[in-house]
Design an enzyme around this catalytic site. Structure first.
Site, PDB file in Angstrom:
ATOM      1  N   MET A  17       0.847  -1.198   0.000  1.00 17.53           N
ATOM      2  CA  MET A  17       0.000   0.000   0.000  1.00 17.53           C
ATOM      3  C   MET A  17       0.883   1.250   0.000  1.00 17.53           C
ATOM      4  O   MET A  17       1.474   1.602   1.010  1.00 17.53           O
ATOM      5  CB  MET A  17      -0.938  -0.014   1.200  1.00 17.53           C
ATOM      6  CG  MET A  17      -1.903  -1.189   1.219  1.00 17.53           C
ATOM      7  SD  MET A  17      -3.024  -1.176   2.637  1.00 17.53           S
ATOM      8  CE  MET A  17      -4.037   0.286   2.258  1.00 17.53           C
ATOM      9  N   GLY A  42      -0.216   4.263  -0.547  1.00 22.19           N
ATOM     10  CA  GLY A  42      -0.982   5.438  -0.157  1.00 22.19           C
ATOM     11  C   GLY A  42      -1.723   6.070  -1.322  1.00 22.19           C
ATOM     12  O   GLY A  42      -2.396   7.088  -1.163  1.00 22.19           O
ATOM     13  N   LEU A 101       5.795   1.174   2.823  1.00 19.38           N
ATOM     14  CA  LEU A 101       7.229   1.391   2.981  1.00 19.38           C
ATOM     15  C   LEU A 101       7.541   2.868   3.146  1.00 19.38           C
ATOM     16  O   LEU A 101       7.070   3.699   2.368  1.00 19.38           O
ATOM     17  CB  LEU A 101       7.990   0.853   1.766  1.00 19.38           C
ATOM     18  CG  LEU A 101       7.746  -0.609   1.390  1.00 19.38           C
ATOM     19  CD1 LEU A 101       8.598  -0.978   0.184  1.00 19.38           C
ATOM     20  CD2 LEU A 101       8.052  -1.527   2.559  1.00 19.38           C
ATOM     21  N   CYS A 152      13.733   0.447  -8.086  1.00 12.90           N
ATOM     22  CA  CYS A 152      12.941   0.317  -6.862  1.00 12.90           C
ATOM     23  C   CYS A 152      12.131  -0.975  -6.882  1.00 12.90           C
ATOM     24  O   CYS A 152      12.097  -1.724  -5.896  1.00 12.90           O
ATOM     25  CB  CYS A 152      12.022   1.522  -6.711  1.00 12.90           C
ATOM     26  SG  CYS A 152      11.046   1.524  -5.190  1.00 12.90           S
ATOM     27  N   GLY A 198      -0.640  -2.683  -6.870  1.00 19.64           N
ATOM     28  CA  GLY A 198      -1.573  -1.914  -7.683  1.00 19.64           C
ATOM     29  C   GLY A 198      -1.055  -1.599  -9.070  1.00 19.64           C
ATOM     30  O   GLY A 198      -1.505  -0.634  -9.700  1.00 19.64           O
ATOM     31  N   CYS A 245      10.188   9.941  -7.521  1.00 22.88           N
ATOM     32  CA  CYS A 245       9.462  10.332  -6.316  1.00 22.88           C
ATOM     33  C   CYS A 245      10.354  10.972  -5.267  1.00 22.88           C
ATOM     34  O   CYS A 245       9.864  11.727  -4.423  1.00 22.88           O
ATOM     35  CB  CYS A 245       8.759   9.103  -5.726  1.00 22.88           C
ATOM     36  SG  CYS A 245       9.886   7.742  -5.337  1.00 22.88           S
TER      37      CYS A 245
END
Length: 365
Positions: free
Chosen positions: A17, A19, A42, A110, A134, A206
């Site tokens: 998840m 977010g 994470l 990643c 997802g 990110c």
């Protein structure tokens, strides 16, 4: 049935998840279907570095949003501090790659390291039956063997970024959104009453707060902006560059040289600290080599005359190519028609129609 011979109530699924709306919807879908869902988020970097960036993933606000979704669903939720792992495997690699004249792809790194290695192993330690994410990609079984395919929503398809997923990792991973469009996902999120339903998508890099990656590199490596020569590919000098970290293959703007016609970065020599520029036709290439190849097909690649589709960047529509196995996890890619801006450090992903056969990293040329 997600796991053969196991009912949903007896099946434990760890959901990664982040977010965002996608992973939140996955958790809600699986919980609604009766699975034992555990949410894992994470923390990948220092909160102070990312809070200023709108749309970052795995940041302070995202951790909070993931927790709120988990609380609404009534599922366990854990936050794992992978900051040091992420810095070593992704951020340090990102910086070092630019210093060596490559244009890195941190999203793949990643997925390749933290998310599909460390997190997957943690899910197994929890006794989970699988890890769900997802991502917009499909897992298809052919003769009881899992294959990775493009997602139904080609505008959101993320198979390019997941080419490094190994066969073992693919076998343990589940992608519930592979047959959905983004619009359908958001509708489901609204139906489930999730606070992330209208949340905007995260950005590609990110961990760069302002989108200016050169500033981050300069901060971590203060001597990285060493000036050097800008040479035309034909050998004559045109000016001085501000450090090779500020340049990438195909770049036209920001060269600060005036010759009366557009010029493009066509090569970066990190050893000599030289940026080479040329005309648009100098960007065209047909043959290049990829390394650290991850091959997902159960059959090894043979050097028979067979055409595949390859993508040389995430936004690339794909080109036909012949692939030769060089051995030692290296392959040669020969495009049937020339392509511009083939960039060392980016990924070349090989497809057979919708199926991902594998891929590797474009080497310097």
């Amino acid at each position: 049935m997600l796991i053969p011979n196991k009912s949903p109530s007896d099946t434990t699924v760890v959901v990664a998840m982040s977010g965002g709306v996608d992973s939140s919807t996955v958790a809600a879908m699986l919980h609604h279907e009766g699975f034992k869902v555990i949410g894992i988020t994470l923390q990948l970097y220092d909160h102070g570095m990312v809070l200023a960036k709108k749309g970052a993933c795995c940041a302070g606000q995202d951790i909070y949003d993931a927790k709120m979704v988990a609380d609404k669903l009534g599922i366990p939720h854990y936050v794992l501090n992978y900051e040091s792992k992420f810095k070593e495997a992704v951020i340090d690699d990102f910086v070092d790659s630019y210093l060596q004249g490559y244009t890195p792809l941190p999203c793949v790194r990643c997925n390749q390291s933290v998310k599909f290695k460390d997190l997957l192993e943690f899910a197994k330690e929890l006794g989970a039956d699988c890890l769900a994410t997802g991502h917009y990609v499909k897992k298809v079984f052919n003769k009881n063997m899992p294959e990775m395919h493009r997602g139904l929503d080609l505008d959101k398809d993320q198979s390019y970024f997941l080419f490094a997923t190994t066969k073992k990792q693919l076998d343990f991973t589940y992608f519930p959104l592979g047959d959905l469009t983004k619009t359908q996902t958001r509708k489901l999120a609204n139906d489930f009453g999730l606070i992330t339903a209208d949340k905007e998508d995260s950005q590609d890099i990110c961990f760069v707060p302002d989108g200016k990656y050169a500033n981050l590199i300069s901060k971590l490596k203060p001597n990285s902006n060493t000036k050097g020569k800008i040479l035309h590919v034909e050998g004559y000098e045109l000016g001085e560059h501000e450090g090779i970290i500020n340049y990438t293959i195909g770049q036209r703007k920001g060269l600060k040289i005036a010759v009366g016609k557009p010029l493009y970065v066509v090569k970066i020599d990190s050893d000599q600290n030289i940026v080479y520029v040329g005309d648009q036709e100098h960007l065209e290439k047909t043959t290049f080599t990829i390394s650290d190849v991850n091959w997902l097909d159960e059959k090894p690649l043979t050097n028979e005359e067979k055409e595949f589709t390859v993508k040389i960047r995430s936004t690339h529509q794909g080109s036909y190519a012949r692939i030769s196995n060089l051995g030692g996890s290296r392959m040669e890619v020969c495009l049937l028609t020339p392509e511009k801006s083939i960039t060392p450090g980016q990924a070349c992903v090989i497809y057979d129609k919708s199926r991902v056969l594998g891929g590797g990293w474009i080497e310097k040329f």
